[in-house]
Design a protein around this motif. Structure first.
Motif, PDB file in Angstrom:
ATOM      1  N   ARG A   1       8.967  58.707  32.373  1.00 57.01           N
ATOM      2  CA  ARG A   1       8.169  59.824  31.763  1.00 57.01           C
ATOM      3  C   ARG A   1       7.507  60.930  32.957  1.00 57.01           C
ATOM      4  NH1 ARG A   1       4.094  56.546  28.479  1.00 57.01           N
ATOM      5  NH2 ARG A   1       4.371  55.534  30.451  1.00 57.01           N
ATOM      6  N   ARG A   2       8.176  60.592  34.324  1.00 57.24           N
ATOM      7  CA  ARG A   2       7.780  61.404  35.322  1.00 57.24           C
ATOM      8  C   ARG A   2       8.355  62.710  35.263  1.00 57.24           C
ATOM      9  NH1 ARG A   2       6.203  56.931  38.440  1.00 57.24           N
ATOM     10  NH2 ARG A   2       3.950  56.976  38.317  1.00 57.24           N
ATOM     11  N   THR A   3       9.459  62.837  34.312  1.00 58.59           N
ATOM     12  CA  THR A   3      10.164  64.144  34.443  1.00 58.59           C
ATOM     13  C   THR A   3      10.104  64.314  32.921  1.00 58.59           C
ATOM     14  OG1 THR A   3      12.197  65.476  34.473  1.00 58.59           O
ATOM     15  CG2 THR A   3      12.235  63.111  34.661  1.00 58.59           C
ATOM     16  N   ALA A   4      10.153  65.832  32.446  1.00 61.01           N
ATOM     17  CA  ALA A   4      10.355  66.316  31.111  1.00 61.01           C
ATOM     18  C   ALA A   4      11.937  66.058  30.681  1.00 61.01           C
ATOM     19  CB  ALA A   4       9.651  67.615  30.932  1.00 61.01           C
ATOM     20  N   ILE A   5      12.829  65.935  31.589  1.00 60.21           N
ATOM     21  CA  ILE A   5      14.112  65.466  31.136  1.00 60.21           C
ATOM     22  C   ILE A   5      14.228  64.200  30.313  1.00 60.21           C
ATOM     23  CG2 ILE A   5      16.468  65.227  32.046  1.00 60.21           C
ATOM     24  CD1 ILE A   5      15.301  68.225  31.797  1.00 60.21           C
ATOM     25  N   ARG A   6      14.923  64.062  29.502  1.00 62.34           N
ATOM     26  CA  ARG A   6      15.075  62.616  28.770  1.00 62.34           C
ATOM     27  C   ARG A   6      16.542  62.404  29.052  1.00 62.34           C
ATOM     28  NH1 ARG A   6      11.138  61.881  29.949  1.00 62.34           N
ATOM     29  NH2 ARG A   6       9.251  62.396  29.081  1.00 62.34           N
TER      30      ARG A   6
ATOM     31  N   ALA B   1      22.367  68.567  31.403  1.00 64.71           N
ATOM     32  CA  ALA B   1      22.567  69.551  30.348  1.00 64.71           C
ATOM     33  C   ALA B   1      23.386  69.089  29.240  1.00 64.71           C
ATOM     34  CB  ALA B   1      23.244  70.709  31.164  1.00 64.71           C
ATOM     35  N   GLY B   2      24.305  68.260  29.587  1.00 66.53           N
ATOM     36  CA  GLY B   2      25.553  67.740  28.373  1.00 66.53           C
ATOM     37  C   GLY B   2      24.540  66.709  27.534  1.00 66.53           C
ATOM     38  N   GLU B   3      23.555  66.023  27.931  1.00 66.56           N
ATOM     39  CA  GLU B   3      22.813  64.983  27.135  1.00 66.56           C
ATOM     40  C   GLU B   3      22.106  65.473  25.922  1.00 66.56           C
ATOM     41  OE1 GLU B   3      22.567  61.765  28.153  1.00 66.56           O
ATOM     42  OE2 GLU B   3      20.769  61.062  27.034  1.00 66.56           O
TER      43      GLU B   3
ATOM     44  N   GLU C   1      20.454  68.988  23.474  1.00 65.22           N
ATOM     45  CA  GLU C   1      19.690  70.490  23.553  1.00 65.22           C
ATOM     46  C   GLU C   1      18.332  70.526  24.495  1.00 65.22           C
ATOM     47  OE1 GLU C   1      21.013  73.312  22.610  1.00 65.22           O
ATOM     48  OE2 GLU C   1      23.000  72.137  22.543  1.00 65.22           O
ATOM     49  N   ALA C   2      17.611  69.397  23.894  1.00 65.68           N
ATOM     50  CA  ALA C   2      16.248  69.786  24.666  1.00 65.68           C
ATOM     51  C   ALA C   2      16.388  69.811  25.945  1.00 65.68           C
ATOM     52  CB  ALA C   2      15.533  68.400  24.048  1.00 65.68           C
ATOM     53  N   ASN C   3      17.314  68.776  26.731  1.00 66.67           N
ATOM     54  CA  ASN C   3      17.463  69.075  28.103  1.00 66.67           C
ATOM     55  C   ASN C   3      17.718  70.371  28.365  1.00 66.67           C
ATOM     56  OD1 ASN C   3      16.711  66.493  28.435  1.00 66.67           O
ATOM     57  ND2 ASN C   3      18.662  65.889  29.086  1.00 66.67           N
ATOM     58  N   VAL C   4      18.730  71.038  27.973  1.00 63.38           N
ATOM     59  CA  VAL C   4      19.196  72.461  28.022  1.00 63.38           C
ATOM     60  C   VAL C   4      17.884  73.595  27.962  1.00 63.38           C
ATOM     61  CG1 VAL C   4      20.538  74.242  27.332  1.00 63.38           C
ATOM     62  CG2 VAL C   4      21.662  71.966  27.373  1.00 63.38           C
TER      63      VAL C   4
ATOM     64  N   VAL D   1      27.681  74.895  32.667  1.00 65.76           N
ATOM     65  CA  VAL D   1      27.000  73.789  32.022  1.00 65.76           C
ATOM     66  C   VAL D   1      26.046  74.111  30.747  1.00 65.76           C
ATOM     67  CG1 VAL D   1      27.058  72.125  33.786  1.00 65.76           C
ATOM     68  CG2 VAL D   1      25.253  73.617  33.757  1.00 65.76           C
ATOM     69  N   GLY D   2      26.409  75.590  30.398  1.00 67.28           N
ATOM     70  CA  GLY D   2      25.712  75.882  29.325  1.00 67.28           C
ATOM     71  C   GLY D   2      24.379  76.766  29.565  1.00 67.28           C
TER      72      GLY D   2
END
Ligand SMILES: [Fe+2]
Ligand SMILES: [Fe+2]
Ligand SMILES: [Zn+2]
Lengths: 511, 333, 89
Positions: free
Chosen positions: B61-66, B272-274, B276-279, B324-325
């Protein structure tokens, strides 16, 4: 601009190539860029006093390290191609590697992470760079160990899932909690713990005599990675000593803080190394040096010289060093007799030492072995011969701090188990020693958090309540392959077939 | 008979570690695989960090990316430590030849005074940017929660230190190793208006907490505009100023940047491919930082190659992100 | 109390030159062979001189080259272009 015309000396040139790239920030506040530097109470008056422990620029680093790696991998390749595992002294030896890969290698990775972190936390650029260089070295150690053991893993059991086990298995919480403790502390304590207390004062005991022992037992792969890693260690040790001197010189208020850390981390490290004591005395079939001899040279003699040097800063030797010095006569034997009883729950095998080995121990431990430990082995051997190889089915009581089972005895009273307890906020906690109890008292809020494997089993957090399920499902220890007695194990049978001997039959199993 | 025993005894009982086999099957694994997957501790941490009690050690959780699995981000170069230092040792050998050659023939000190000054004002101060990049990548290596990710960032950290050292050596060649030129160049970094937006950006990056935001900012956005601008466009421009020899001294940086594009692109693609939230999260960070990077480099471009060159570098970055969108400003085509 | 400094080398070809140079420049030192390693200890101080090494090797030698073969040290380090010193003051 000041006019200079004197050519820089090596030291100044190195400073230009490292810390001079840093600057006083003006757009952001120092405390926001380096928020972790103050909370431990260490006072740094002037980072420019930092002495670079070594002067290695990146180009030289890449060059020398690539040279080391080239040599190392040439040996790994040759070892695998020639099935070097067949040339070791005896397959019992491999059990030391199992303990190493599951107990030590994950610490190398944790060190990589820890040094990357402190490599950012300090506001002194010289210190940051030294820490980062150690970070990438520790990554190296973690990876070369995977590669060195890779071939053994293909031919022996117990090496197959080390990182998974490190996170879960009961006795591996000893090394894991040690490093978690250091990494969760502030940057100055981390360096006092790892760079000074562990790397400078204690790791020689693991990496020098044990690796020499690996060579003596025909293990080319391990001695090569061990010594190749140690060649980085000379730099790490220099950092360890520089760090301590720097902190102590900066402010007199730092002295008591550092002294407490030295007391704590010497003891934490000493408890961790108790695992190494049994590796040396019991798991090396060809013996180079006993644990007590290694302790005398690498702690009493070298540590003595070091602490004498630190006297001028007002630092005294670690508080409980007398207990540790006294324990050198007992440590490996107490550990081995304990692990012998709990082999059903370890990823390595145990055994009763052979007659010549016991004689060697009598010689190396004249005051203690025959008196206290030989009779135990003779009894256990008799039981095993009668088909009752002893396994202890009661889960051990673990120390809340070091997490070793409470198996040690009191100083000067080798038949009296050492045990302390304490009630903190209505909860009772158990300790293996006065020293561990002291550590707890100083930071109870930290040590109450400990993930104690035995408690976790009782609380049902390990996929089952019975030992078998926990061992197989949660630990990934393959029952009947990785665990139990060495004699009659698949490793043993496999070794006999390598040596062209008849696989052990049932009688030998029990012997 | 004995031959038979020998052959069975060299027959492996497994081909790789269980943790490697769970991902790739029980077959002989590569050195990269055995050195990079699932080594980092994942669970049962004992104590909360005193420097950040909100999270555990190695906390995702130290990053907002999941990411379902952070090991999905891996290194196309397959650098484990040995492969990494081997590669860089070769690169430094080449660089050493060039620096030695330049030094021996006094190629830099033979340049007109004005050109020397240009180097000290426009190029050497980048060593400070490199130190910022070094710090940021060290933080990321300490925070990232998969060995594949963490190791790429410690390599990057050490590389940036190395690049900073090469840039410093340019100044040491100019002043005959007295340090005077480095002092002068540091003066520009601290006081010259040209550098202040860049210095502010670097200092701002040093307080970014989220490690993925930081790798995006440092290794994708800043580097993605700065390296093409400085080491390609400004390099050509310096040549037109009669300083073509400098090109020899920045070869390392060009080769290095080309090399890092492989992993930064792969990392962006995987993250990014993981989801929509990451994008969306990445896009928000890009919207925030990308214009600041552009503005930080603008004075440097104006004082040398011109803003069009920076616009081209910006478009180059935009094209990478688009793949990568992700969108960024300054798309020329 | 005696205060020993020490250095340990891997027992390889490079180290044999190093050990020879160390013993020559530090007559008070004591050398021990153990499996795969060479350990040299001395009261208070040990020095490795670049000049001696260059003489032994018949080529230029950078003090930092030593880092490849050293596996452990004890004592304060003082290193420059010409020597590597271990000492307790
Ligand atoms: Fe290490
Ligand atoms: Fe180390
Ligand atoms: Zn304890």
């Amino acid at each position: 601009m000041a006019v200079k015309n004197k050519k820089l000396n090596l030291k100044d040139k190195y400073q230009y190539l490292t810390r001079d790239m840093a600057w006083e920030p003006t757009y952001q506040k120092m405390e926001d860029i380096y928020p972790d530097e103050r909370f431990e109470g260490i006072k740094i008056v002037d980072w420019s006093q930092w002495e670079d422990p070594f002067r290695l620029t990146m180009d030289a680093y890449w060059k020398y390290q690539a040279e080391k790696e080239k040599k190392l991998y040439a040996i790994f390749d040759a070892f695998a191609q020639n099935n070097g595992h067949q040339n070791i002294s005896d397959a019992r030896y491999v059990n030391a590697l199992k303990l190493f890969l599951s107990g030590v290698s994950p610490l190398e990775h944790a060190a990589f992470q820890g040094y990357s972190k402190v490599g950012r936390q300090f506001s002194g650029a010289g210190a940051r760079v030294a820490c980062q260089m150690q970070a990438i070295d520790e990554l190296r150690h973690s990876q070369t160990q995977q590669h060195a053991m890779s071939h053994y893993n293909k031919h022996f059991n117990g090496l197959h899932d080390a990182p998974h086990m490190h996170d879960r298995v009961w006795f591996l919480s000893v090394p894991k909690s040690f490093f978690d403790d250091a990494r969760s502390a502030g940057p100055f304590e981390f360096l006092t713990a790892i760079s000074f207390s562990f790397e400078y004062v204690l790791t020689n005991l693991l990496f020098v005599p044990f690796m020499s022992g690996a060579a003596y037992n025909g293990d080319m792969a391990t001695v090569t990675f061990g010594f190749s890693a140690q060649s980085d260690e000379a730099r790490h040790m220099t950092l360890g000593l520089e760090v301590i001197k720097f902190i102590l010189e900066q402010h007199e208020d730092n002295v008591p803080i550092v002294q407490r850390w030295i007391d704590k981390w010497f003891w934490r490290g000493f408890r961790l190394l108790s695992l190494v004591s049994m590796m040396m005395d019991y798991m090396l079939p060809n013996k180079v040096m006993s644990w007590s001899e290694a302790w005398e040279v690498y702690y009493e003699q070298n540590g003595g010289a070091l602490f004498k040097d630190l006297e001028r800063y007002g630092i005294r030797p670690p508080k409980y060093q007398d207990v540790a010095n006294d324990a050198k006569h007992h440590l490996s034997h107490q550990l081995w007799t304990t692990f012998y009883q709990y082999s059903q729950a370890t990823n390595f095998h145990t055994w009763i030492p052979e007659k010549e080995e016991m004689d060697w121990m009598s010689e190396k431990y004249p005051e203690t072995f025959d008196k206290y430990y030989r009779p135990r082995y003779e009894y256990l051997a008799k039981e095993a011969a009668a088909g009752r190889r002893f396994y202890n089915n009661t889960l051990p009581q673990l120390c809340q701090v070091c997490q070793v089972p409470t198996l040690f005895t009191e100083m000067g009273a080798p038949t009296k188990l050492s045990h302390r307890q304490l009630v903190h906020e209505g909860e009772r906690y158990h300790f293996c020693s006065e020293a561990c109890c002291d550590i707890f008292k100083h930071e109870p809020e930290k040590y109450v958090q400990a993930w104690l494997p035995v408690h976790q089993i009782y609380q049902g957090n390990c996929e089952g309540a019975d030992v078998e399920t926990v061992v197989q499902k949660y630990y990934h220890i393959n029952i009947g392959e990785d665990n139990f007695e060495y004699l009659g194990s698949p490793d043993h049978k496999h070794w006999m077939s390598i040596k062209g001997e008849k696989p052990a039959d049932e009688n030998q199993d029990a012997a | 008979m004995s031959i038979e025993i020998k052959t069975t005894s060299v027959e492996p009982i497994r081909h790789t570690y269980s943790h490697t086999a769970r991902r790739f099957g029980d077959k002989p694994a590569t050195r990269y695989q055995e050195a990079s997957y699932d080594l980092e501790a994942k669970t049962n941490f004992h104590y909360r960090p005193q420097w950040d009690a909100n999270y555990e050690l190695n906390d995702e959780r130290r990053t907002a990316i999941r990411m379902e699995d952070w090991y999905a981000v891996s290194d196309p170069r397959q650098f484990y430590y040995g492969a990494y230092v081997g590669n860089r040792a070769k690169m430094q050998e080449q660089a050493e030849t060039s620096y030695g050659f330049c030094d021996k023939r006094n190629l830099l000190t033979r340049l007109p005074e004005e050109t020397q000054k240009l180097l000290l004002r426009l190029m050497v101060p980048l060593r400070h940017v490199e130190l910022g990049a070094n710090m940021n990548n060290s933080k990321i290596a300490g925070d990232a929660t998969a060995t594949t990710v963490a190791q790429m960032h410690i390599y990057q950290a050490m590389d940036r230190l190395g690049i900073g050292q090469y840039l410093s050596r340019i100044a040491l060649m100019l002043d005959g190793s007295t340090g005077a030129a480095l002092d002068e160049s540091k003066g520009y970094w601290m006081g010259d208006q040209l550098w202040q937006p860049m210095r502010k950006l670097v200092e701002d990056s040093l307080v970014v907490q989220d490690w993925f935001e930081l790798t995006l900012l440092q290794n994708v956005l800043i580097d993605g505009m700065m390296f093409p601008l400085v080491y390609h466009k400004m390099d050509e421009w310096l040549e037109s100023q009669g300083a073509e020899d400098v090109s020899m001294l920045t070869e390392f940086m060009r080769d290095w940047y080309k090399d890092t594009l492989r992993w930064t692109n792969a990392m962006m693609k995987a993250v990014a491919g993981e989801s929509e939230a990451n994008v969306a999260q990445l896009q928000q960070w890009i919207d925030h930082w990308e214009p600041q990077v552009y503005n930080a480099l603008k004075p440097l471009a104006e004082a040398s190659v011109g803003v069009e060159a920076l616009d081209e570098a910006r478009a180059e970055l935009s094209t990478r992100l688009k793949k990568v969108g992700l969108q960024s400003q300054g798309v020329s085509a | 109390m005696s205060q020993l400094v020490f250095i340990v080398f891997q027992d390889n070809d490079n180290a044999r030159y190093l050990a020879e140079a160390v013993m020559e420049d530090n007559p008070h030192a004591e050398l021990q062979h153990q499996p795969a390693m060479i350990r040299i200890q001395a009261e208070k101080r040990l020095v490795i001189n670049r000049e001696t090494m260059e003489e032994k090797l018949g080529r230029d030698w950078d003090v930092q080259e030593m880092l490849i073969d050293v596996i452990s040290i004890g004592g304060n380090v003082d290193e420059d272009d010409d020597h590597f010193i271990l000492e307790w003051k």
